[in-house]
Scaffold this active site. Structure first.
Site, PDB file in Angstrom:
ATOM      1  N   SER A 143       0.837  -1.196   0.000  1.00 18.29           N
ATOM      2  CA  SER A 143       0.000   0.000   0.000  1.00 18.29           C
ATOM      3  C   SER A 143       0.880   1.257   0.000  1.00 18.29           C
ATOM      4  O   SER A 143       1.639   1.470  -0.934  1.00 18.29           O
ATOM      5  CB  SER A 143      -0.964  -0.048   1.194  1.00 18.29           C
ATOM      6  N   ASP A 271     -10.193  -3.346  -5.679  1.00 18.42           N
ATOM      7  CA  ASP A 271      -9.664  -2.719  -4.467  1.00 18.42           C
ATOM      8  C   ASP A 271     -10.523  -1.499  -4.133  1.00 18.42           C
ATOM      9  O   ASP A 271     -10.609  -0.561  -4.921  1.00 18.42           O
ATOM     10  CB  ASP A 271      -8.210  -2.301  -4.712  1.00 18.42           C
ATOM     11  N   HIS A 299      -8.153  -4.886  -1.029  1.00 21.22           N
ATOM     12  CA  HIS A 299      -6.951  -4.133  -0.660  1.00 21.22           C
ATOM     13  C   HIS A 299      -6.105  -4.981   0.285  1.00 21.22           C
ATOM     14  O   HIS A 299      -6.481  -5.216   1.431  1.00 21.22           O
ATOM     15  CB  HIS A 299      -7.318  -2.819   0.013  1.00 21.22           C
TER      16      HIS A 299
END
Length: 326
Positions: A143, A271, A299
């Site tokens: 991320s 996501d 995600h």
């Protein structure tokens, strides 16, 4: 190698895949990951804490090493870090989790904290690891950490090869404006923005105790979105004019055409944080960059197997790709 993740039938949808992986899926099947912490003094008089997996003290010193850069508010305790710890243990690799400043459980000393485009910090950490490790060195960013890692690769160009053998980002918001707007909208604002702000605000207020006058506490506590939080805290503390300037300049996407090392970008097209329309095409990245964009995964989700599922398939696929291309 191409990995096309298929979500189990019992886990439909991006939100379910995201939340289940973070909260309920089995992270490892062997012994609990054990970590040994080192504190590194930074050139600007601050510190970062690096956790080294200590289950494998018998490994050769020059066995491959994986450095994992965590996501927003993450750490070596995050579900993905523990899943990668299991996979690297199986492969006979060393593993390190450098913590961005303030994320290791102790507030850092300097006025600054960390941010999505913190490629200078990533570069300093990787160079220091490279100085003390003789074997193959790979890096994975999750991320936020993946955006910073890819931003570093784009800035470094060919010289990145002197430091690492290959890199990968997982569920990284390489277009921060698109992702920030997505997190701040609709159900995402309720499910995710509120969760992040629940830890980011108290941490920022701790910083204010260290440095009175650093920002307006009333404005910060009134922030109801990541955009508003970044406007008060993240952007001004790290040299950006405002949130728009921060999100634009810190995004890795514009620099992907300059990457000159084996690099993997893994992004699920469902996501909830990252609109599929913001993902890069092969024409927008260099020939060194491989795009994996499965339809599902959420995600940093990617749970697999029969219920209750585990998180081992994604770390296996990412490290296998590195083995083949690094």
């Amino acid at each position: 190698m191409i990995w096309d993740y298929q979500a189990p039938w019992w886990l439909p949808g991006g939100n379910a895949q995201t939340i289940y992986a973070a909260k309920l899926a089995r992270r490892y099947s062997g012994p609990d990951p054990k970590w040994t912490r080192e504190r590194w003094d930074t050139p600007d008089g601050d510190f970062v804490d690096v956790d080294w997996r200590s289950n494998d003290n018998s490994l050769p010193k020059d066995a491959p090493l994986l450095a994992l850069f965590h996501g927003l508010e993450g750490s070596s305790s995050s579900h993905y870090a523990q899943a990668f710890a299991e996979e690297t243990h199986k492969r006979g690799w060393h593993m390190a989790v450098p913590h961005f400043r303030g994320c290791s459980g102790e507030i850092n000393w300097a006025p600054r904290a960390y941010h999505s485009g913190d490629f200078e910090e990533v570069g300093w950490i990787l160079s220091r690891i490279r100085q003390q490790h003789r074997g193959h060195l790979f890096a994975v960013g999750i991320s936020l950490g993946g955006n910073a890692l890819m931003r570093w690769a784009g800035e470094m160009g060919q010289s990145a090869r002197q430091v690492v053998d290959g890199i990968a980002s997982v569920s990284s918001p390489i277009d921060l404006t698109a992702s920030g707007n997505a997190i701040d909208a609709g159900i995402n604002k309720v499910l995710y923005a509120r969760m992040f702000l629940g830890t980011m605000k108290p941490r920022a207020m701790e910083k204010l105790k260290q440095f009175p006058g650093l920002f307006d506490p009333q404005e910060l506590m009134a922030a109801q979105s990541l955009y508003e939080f970044d406007q008060v805290f993240t952007a001004p503390l790290h040299g950006f004019k405002n949130t728009d300037d921060y999100w634009e300049r810190a995004s890795a996407k514009p620099g992907l055409s300059r990457v000159q090392i084996p690099a993997l970008l893994l992004n699920a097209r469902n996501d909830p944080f990252i609109p599929a329309s913001s993902l890069p095409t092969q024409a927008q990245v260099s020939d060194w960059v491989k795009l994996w964009q499965p339809a599902a995964g959420g995600h940093v989700g990617f749970a697999s197997g029969a219920f209750p599922g585990d998180l081992q398939e994604m770390p296996w696929a990412v490290t296998e790709w590195m083995t083949q291309h690094g």
